[in-house]
Write an enzyme that holds these catalytic residues in place. Structure first.
Site, PDB file in Angstrom:
ATOM      1  CB  THR A 192      35.995 -16.479 -94.229  1.00  0.00           C
ATOM      2  OG1 THR A 192      35.248 -15.387 -94.063  1.00  0.00           O
ATOM      3  CG2 THR A 192      35.732 -17.404 -95.151  1.00  0.00           C
ATOM      4  NE  ARG A 220      27.983  -8.650 -95.990  1.00  0.00           N
ATOM      5  CZ  ARG A 220      29.167  -9.545 -96.001  1.00  0.00           C
ATOM      6  NH1 ARG A 220      29.249 -10.523 -95.146  1.00  0.00           N
ATOM      7  NH2 ARG A 220      29.940  -9.253 -96.927  1.00  0.00           N
ATOM      8  CB  VAL A 221      23.753 -13.188 -96.790  1.00  0.00           C
ATOM      9  CG1 VAL A 221      24.614 -14.442 -97.222  1.00  0.00           C
ATOM     10  CG2 VAL A 221      22.676 -13.538 -95.716  1.00  0.00           C
ATOM     11  N   GLY A 222      27.162 -12.721 -97.025  1.00  0.00           N
ATOM     12  CA  GLY A 222      28.119 -12.283 -98.092  1.00  0.00           C
ATOM     13  C   GLY A 222      28.303 -13.246 -99.072  1.00  0.00           C
ATOM     14  CG  ASP A 223      32.132 -14.215-100.609  1.00  0.00           C
ATOM     15  OD1 ASP A 223      32.112 -13.574 -99.479  1.00  0.00           O
ATOM     16  OD2 ASP A 223      33.235 -14.870-100.903  1.00  0.00           O
ATOM     17  CB  THR A 243      38.898 -15.394 -97.527  1.00  0.00           C
ATOM     18  OG1 THR A 243      38.659 -14.803 -96.263  1.00  0.00           O
ATOM     19  CG2 THR A 243      40.100 -15.588 -97.849  1.00  0.00           C
ATOM     20  N   GLY A 244      37.326 -12.881 -98.373  1.00  0.00           N
ATOM     21  CA  GLY A 244      37.456 -11.381 -98.447  1.00  0.00           C
ATOM     22  C   GLY A 244      36.175 -10.505 -98.392  1.00  0.00           C
ATOM     23  N   GLY A 246      33.097  -9.654 -99.207  1.00  0.00           N
ATOM     24  CA  GLY A 246      31.791 -10.652-100.055  1.00  0.00           C
ATOM     25  C   GLY A 246      31.195  -9.960-101.037  1.00  0.00           C
TER      26      GLY A 246
HETATM   27  N1  ASP Z   1      33.865 -13.042 -97.530  1.00  0.00           N
HETATM   28  C1  ASP Z   1      33.214 -13.039 -96.070  1.00  0.00           C
HETATM   29  C2  ASP Z   1      32.011 -12.319 -96.224  1.00  0.00           C
HETATM   30  O1  ASP Z   1      32.010 -11.258 -96.931  1.00  0.00           O
HETATM   31  C3  ASP Z   1      34.149 -12.474 -95.308  1.00  0.00           C
HETATM   32  C4  ASP Z   1      35.807 -12.949 -95.376  1.00  0.00           C
HETATM   33  O2  ASP Z   1      35.896 -13.730 -96.003  1.00  0.00           O
HETATM   34  O3  ASP Z   1      36.376 -12.333 -94.573  1.00  0.00           O
HETATM   35  O4  ASP Z   1      31.076 -12.421 -95.721  1.00  0.00           O
END
Ligand code: ASP
Length: 324
Positions: A192, A220-223, A243-244, A246
């Site tokens: 990200t 799937r959709v993240g944050d 980032t992380g 989600g």
């Molecule tokens: N936050 C992103 C998600 O969960 C992934 C990431 O930041 O590495 O889609």
């Protein structure tokens, strides 16, 4: 002469639109948080990352120094990171379980609380540009999948083949993960990119762009495209890009929660980000956040061993770092 008159009119209308310029500006970027060990990264690779992070900061800095808005800076900065195969956004994004790339992105402006986002798109080269277009040219906040692609086409964006995004490194990550399906902690799961900026008009904004998480399934959709989770901006508090993992960020309403702490508890930006990261850690989530407030104070918090990150300010103060 004619050119001069036109330039003056443009400058004047920009000033009317966004307010009187002040001198100070600042911005911060991230290129993902995750398990990063200096011992496992060759000096050449480290240099490559530092080079692209510097280039992204340099672009954003030039936009802001010339009187561009925080949104302009965010868009141009994130495009640099999306076009680099090193980060999990645009070219080089991670693969889904089905071996394709699906991208998410969002932007938010702190002065108006306007926002735009797209999720699960497969053919948009620079998702951050389309997210901004959703914000500025549609009456919606979040468009998904083929609908988002159709909107992008109608707005003049050329689609690209999904293979444009593919890289060997990400394919290997998917293959490794598929092999040990249930073991979730590989080096390459997070990624990200994101940017937060304060412009010379005193406005702040945030943007985030990602391929999500390797091996994601079922649409799937993240944050990252969720306003209030991975991205949030409010001139009264701060602008944030996360980032992380989600799912944790969505459950916490992560970036909106930081903004609430600043608004209601009068926490400063660093303390608010730190406290929110503690909540994430307690829940078992991993990742990081960057934030900026209207005075140009910057926060960069993460609970992993590294986060690609950097910031630059109008007085020349600058930092680029990877490890803790
Ligand atoms: N936050 C992103 C998600 O969960 C992934 C990431 O930041 O590495 O889609």
């Amino acid at each position: 002469m004619k050119q001069l008159i036109i330039s003056s009119i443009i400058l004047l209308s920009t000033l009317i639109a966004v307010g009187q310029p002040q001198k100070k500006y600042a911005m911060a970027i991230h290129g993902g948080a995750g398990v990063m060990d200096k011992k496992n990264m060759s000096p050449e690779m480290e240099n490559e990352y530092i080079k692209v992070l510097n280039r992204a900061l340099h672009i954003g800095d030039s936009v802001l120094a010339c009187g561009g808005t925080c949104l302009d800076a965010i868009e141009e900065t994130i495009v640099i990171l999306e076009d680099s195969p090193l980060f999990n956004a645009g070219k080089g994004a991670v693969f889904t379980h089905d071996g394709i790339v699906e991208l998410d992105a969002s932007v938010m402006e702190g002065q108006t609380l306007k926002a735009g986002a797209i999720a699960g798109v497969r053919d948009i080269k620079n998702p951050i540009r389309v997210a901004r277009t959703v914000m500025e040219k549609s009456e919606h906040v979040l468009l998904t999948g083929t609908g988002a692609s159709q909107f992008a086409k109608e707005q003049g964006f050329e689609p690209v083949e999904n293979s444009y995004f593919h890289t060997e490194k990400r394919l290997k990550s998917l293959q490794e993960l598929l092999k040990k399906e249930r073991e979730s902690d590989t080096n390459d799961k997070h990624g990200t990119v994101g940017c937060v900026a304060l412009d010379t008009y005193g406005n702040i904004a945030a943007g985030t762009s990602t391929g999500g998480m390797t091996n994601k399934k079922y649409g799937r959709v993240g944050d990252s495209p969720i306003i209030g989770a991975g991205t949030y901006a409010n001139n009264q508090t701060g602008a944030f890009s996360c980032t992380g993992h989600g799912e944790y960020y969505i459950r916490l309403g992560f970036s909106r929660d930081i903004s609430a702490m600043m608004e209601y508890q009068k926490q400063d930006i660093r303390e608010a980000c730190r406290l929110e990261m503690e909540k994430l850690t307690r829940m078992g989530g991993t990742g990081g956040v960057i934030g900026i407030d209207k005075n140009g104070n910057i926060a960069m918090e993460f609970n992993t061993s590294g986060m690609f990150r950097g910031y630059i300010k109008s007085d020349g103060e600058k930092e680029v770092a990877i490890f803790k």
